[in-house]
Design a protein around this motif. Sequence first.
Motif, PDB file in Angstrom:
ATOM      1  N   ARG A  52       1.406  -1.387  -0.933  1.00  0.00           N
ATOM      2  CA  ARG A  52       2.276  -1.229  -2.103  1.00  0.00           C
ATOM      3  C   ARG A  52       3.010   0.109  -2.086  1.00  0.00           C
ATOM      4  O   ARG A  52       4.172   0.194  -2.500  1.00  0.00           O
ATOM      5  CB  ARG A  52       1.468  -1.412  -3.389  1.00  0.00           C
ATOM      6  CG  ARG A  52       0.971  -2.839  -3.526  1.00  0.00           C
ATOM      7  CD  ARG A  52       0.243  -3.159  -4.800  1.00  0.00           C
ATOM      8  NE  ARG A  52      -0.278  -4.524  -4.707  1.00  0.00           N
ATOM      9  CZ  ARG A  52       0.448  -5.626  -4.905  1.00  0.00           C
ATOM     10  NH1 ARG A  52       1.731  -5.508  -5.240  1.00  0.00           N
ATOM     11  NH2 ARG A  52      -0.085  -6.823  -4.788  1.00  0.00           N
ATOM     12  N   LEU A  53       2.349   1.132  -1.611  1.00  0.00           N
ATOM     13  CA  LEU A  53       3.016   2.424  -1.508  1.00  0.00           C
ATOM     14  C   LEU A  53       4.104   2.377  -0.435  1.00  0.00           C
ATOM     15  O   LEU A  53       5.217   2.882  -0.632  1.00  0.00           O
ATOM     16  CB  LEU A  53       1.996   3.517  -1.193  1.00  0.00           C
ATOM     17  CG  LEU A  53       2.529   4.945  -1.077  1.00  0.00           C
ATOM     18  CD1 LEU A  53       3.375   5.327  -2.289  1.00  0.00           C
ATOM     19  CD2 LEU A  53       1.375   5.927  -0.906  1.00  0.00           C
ATOM     20  N   ILE A  54       3.808   1.773   0.700  1.00  0.00           N
ATOM     21  CA  ILE A  54       4.806   1.635   1.761  1.00  0.00           C
ATOM     22  C   ILE A  54       5.978   0.777   1.289  1.00  0.00           C
ATOM     23  O   ILE A  54       7.147   1.099   1.545  1.00  0.00           O
ATOM     24  CB  ILE A  54       4.172   1.029   3.027  1.00  0.00           C
ATOM     25  CG1 ILE A  54       3.252   2.056   3.698  1.00  0.00           C
ATOM     26  CG2 ILE A  54       5.234   0.553   3.999  1.00  0.00           C
ATOM     27  CD1 ILE A  54       3.971   3.275   4.243  1.00  0.00           C
ATOM     28  N   ALA A  55       5.693  -0.317   0.591  1.00  0.00           N
ATOM     29  CA  ALA A  55       6.758  -1.185   0.090  1.00  0.00           C
ATOM     30  C   ALA A  55       7.681  -0.415  -0.853  1.00  0.00           C
ATOM     31  O   ALA A  55       8.918  -0.544  -0.783  1.00  0.00           O
ATOM     32  CB  ALA A  55       6.165  -2.390  -0.626  1.00  0.00           C
ATOM     33  N   GLN A  56       7.111   0.385  -1.722  1.00  0.00           N
ATOM     34  CA  GLN A  56       7.913   1.162  -2.660  1.00  0.00           C
ATOM     35  C   GLN A  56       8.816   2.160  -1.944  1.00  0.00           C
ATOM     36  O   GLN A  56      10.006   2.286  -2.261  1.00  0.00           O
ATOM     37  CB  GLN A  56       6.993   1.906  -3.629  1.00  0.00           C
ATOM     38  CG  GLN A  56       7.735   2.800  -4.617  1.00  0.00           C
ATOM     39  CD  GLN A  56       6.789   3.619  -5.474  1.00  0.00           C
ATOM     40  OE1 GLN A  56       5.657   3.214  -5.728  1.00  0.00           O
ATOM     41  NE2 GLN A  56       7.241   4.777  -5.914  1.00  0.00           N
TER      42      GLN A  56
END
Length: 325
Positions: A52-56
Amino acid sequence: MTSRQIAAVGALLLTAVFGFGTAASAADPYPVRTVTILTPFAAGSVTDAAARLIAQTLQEALGQTFVVENRAGAGGLLAAKAVAGAKNDGYTLLLTTNSTHSAANGLFKNVPYDPIKDFTPVARIGSFASYVGVTPDKPYQSMKALVDYAKANPGKLSYGVGNSTTQIVMEALKKRTGADIVRVPYRSNPMVMTDLLGGQIQIMVADFNTGIPQLKAGKVNALAVLTRDRNPALPNVPTLSETVMPGYHILAWAGMFGPAGMPSEAVQILADAVQKALQKPEVRQRFMASGTDIYWSGPKEFDAFVKSELVSWTAMIKEAGIVPE
């Protein structure tokens, strides 16, 4: 010739001469639409947090929507199989760990993909710290006490398996010490933590994202960390090597893949964007808070790393006496 036919011919000529229409779309820089990142573990797991952090960060850097889809189950095989069979245009990715690409072949008889041939390595992201945890009400509050109790009470203790690292470590512990501890499989570590706190199981190997909040709340005690050296976040917690497994250490890793044959341009765009994101102080801080140590490498280096880790983890699985199921 009718007006409709004239218009159609004109459109074809414009496309052929000037590159309008579909030709222009094909030349647009990647990405031009939503990208889906599958992750093989449930919401709340350290892999989910990393995804989720990478996606953001990718969404902010590349100007397109990146969504995370949790595809938990079967030791990560479901998510990996889905990505291996997806269209290789760069719009379906996998944010995964050693479970699907280092350990699967040694843990399962029928793995529905080839961890090397069926994927395009994009970037390594980091490594996950973990600890062996028990609740503070138990009489065994050290690794030696845990092993002694398990040997004196065969089959009375159980450990929850939410990922491959847990199974390999605990089965290696059993083989080395002669402890009799029952394995209980789960879809992901958050479910294991729930049952540890509820008393359904007695031991878990907790990644820091799942385990540190419970540790700080006094609901779980850490008996040992899995890494070669003590973790700065838990300086008073010994390593497995310092306790009952001399010389033993294991480090889970995380990285991004696409299906085999992804366009090299898309791979490089993603790898560069991930690298830039991981250099940002706020991103590094959020990764550290979830117990993830950043170790970025690009496609070529990550490819070599994955191949090396496949050999290493297969050897560890054999050493632990695990028979593929």
